[in-house]
Design an enzyme around this catalytic site. Sequence first.
Site, mmCIF file in Angstrom:
data_model
loop_
_atom_site.group_PDB
_atom_site.id
_atom_site.type_symbol
_atom_site.label_atom_id
_atom_site.label_comp_id
_atom_site.label_asym_id
_atom_site.label_seq_id
_atom_site.Cartn_x
_atom_site.Cartn_y
_atom_site.Cartn_z
ATOM 1 C CG ASP A 281 -1.603 -1.340 1.424
ATOM 2 O OD1 ASP A 281 -2.125 -1.896 0.451
ATOM 3 O OD2 ASP A 281 -1.583 -1.835 2.562
ATOM 4 C CD GLU B 3 -8.692 -3.700 -1.408
ATOM 5 O OE1 GLU B 3 -9.394 -3.899 -0.414
ATOM 6 O OE2 GLU B 3 -7.695 -4.387 -1.679
#
Length: 613
Positions: free
Chosen positions: A301, A490
Amino acid sequence: MKKKQGVFVKAACLLMVTAMVGGSIFGCGRSEKEEETKDSGGEKKTEAAKEPNEETIGLKAYYSLKEIKGSVKLEDESGNGYDAMIYNKNNMHTEYEKGAAFFSDGAYLEMPADIFKGEDTLTISIWLKSYSGAINTSAVYFGTRQQQPLNYWLLNPSNTAGNLKSVITDGDNVNEPYKTEVGISPSVAENGVEGPTTGMGWNHYVTIITPTELTVYMNGEKTGTVKHSKKVSDFGDNIVAYIGKSAYAADPTYTGFIKEVKIYDEALTEEKIMAEYEANKPEQEKVNATETEIFIADRADPYVTKGSDGYYYFTASYPMYGANDKEGYDRIILRRASTIEGLKDAEEKVIWDESESDSAFRFIWAPEIHEINGKWYVYFAASGQSNNVWDINCHVIACDGKDPYNDSWTDKGKFMSNDTDKFPFTGFSLDMTYFECNGRHYVCWAQNGGNSNVYLGEINPDEPWKLISNSMLLTKPEYYWEKVSIPVNEGPSAMIHDGKIFMAFSASATGPEYCIGLMYADVTADLLDIKSWTKLDKPLLTSEDLIGEYGPGHNSFVQDEKGDWVFVYHSRDEKCYKGECGYGNEDPLYDPCRSARVRYVKWGDDGMPILNQ
């Protein structure tokens, strides 16, 4: 980012043009093994049948899977009448890619068992593009019907080590039948040979079974031959046959594309197998695939931004190294450098951890650092309870000074909704990002709204820890590439270029199937009106576009020192797919092997970003 699912594997598909028509190979005759007649008393008796001739041996059953027409049955196109029963048709699609069917979420076909009964010599040919990943599943199976079947043959395109598996049982172990498997990648290694790593592209799998040997080919090349003593006729008559599953109750169904399933009652020659592969192999496979080195290892991420101070800042999820790691996902890290490249070797500091908060606890995921109205904030996901790691929602910390790398931080708590919209940040929310567009300030995040969807809302830049608008559903999983293993959207990330705002997002579960999709709108449009947005029906970056890595996703965009757009994303190294990383048996949540990588954005003539070159 995520979370609970450990299911691994993606794709596109090209139309296979059937070649090599005619002759005994593709004949429609069926081999006669025996004939049943009745005596005068009505009792059945078996008589020896005539020896089959050249014209009665060949293609016994054929399912092209170019189109799923019927609601109950799929036609056997060999002309022999072995139509297959369709189960869970709503999860079996042919509109996704021309010339193939996509199976997911329990979809499978049941073939008539008579195709295989008593056939001691068989060739099973199939084209697969697997999204299932490295897992115990079956693309084709025939054998006994128990939930722990005693005798069987099955093809798994990617076993738990990421290798081709084609095995036949060679014993009668009621309690552990898998220990009798022989062939390619059997459960007991010494009972055969290890199959090749299969990856996620189209592959042609051929298994030849004779009374004494099992031989497997992949893409025209021989993988191996293993001897066995148990014949198919020894399985008995109480058998079942499937495309897309096995009889094992605990094994998941297959996820991925299937086309051109052909079953012969003869052993095809190497020349014919190679000719079949050469005639039908995809021509464009991996044409644009490129290789990228790891930028920062074990940092999922990743987020990079450039501050008004001239520094580039990097943050990412701090991983867990296995399920027993007590210190993973418990902190926010930060690096800074004067260039993007300099971040690679920059000192990494912990600027905050969950011990400093009364409202945010492990698991801390997907931090992003943003400079908003001259002040620094970090958006991140964390649990709201020390004893419940799944009470995950968006949280905020604020820098107490002008130097985010050295100054202290204050916990602002859980992100707040406005007074009229009670949905945001309830249940499960994460992956928040921020952007400014046309003088207005927005946050975008993922939240459970039945599935993991992406939502958009407006904020006041003076109080960037709460919404001043209602939330708007920006995107939800709609296409097959967004729903592999889990329906997920997402990891949103915004980029403004040439009068448009582009919102990238990640889709599907976090194995090889993880990929990057895109929405866009004009910068002058009302971004809180869904009609302003256009969503692409194809992903921008998938595992097929990569060499030596898989599962690209959760990216961020930043401009380099020259003003060129860069995207930073995470992916897993191919060694993880092969089970060589040391964490292959862990749930992906506890697998630290997602690493940050960097690529440049290219631009098409239509003004759209290109990520796959």
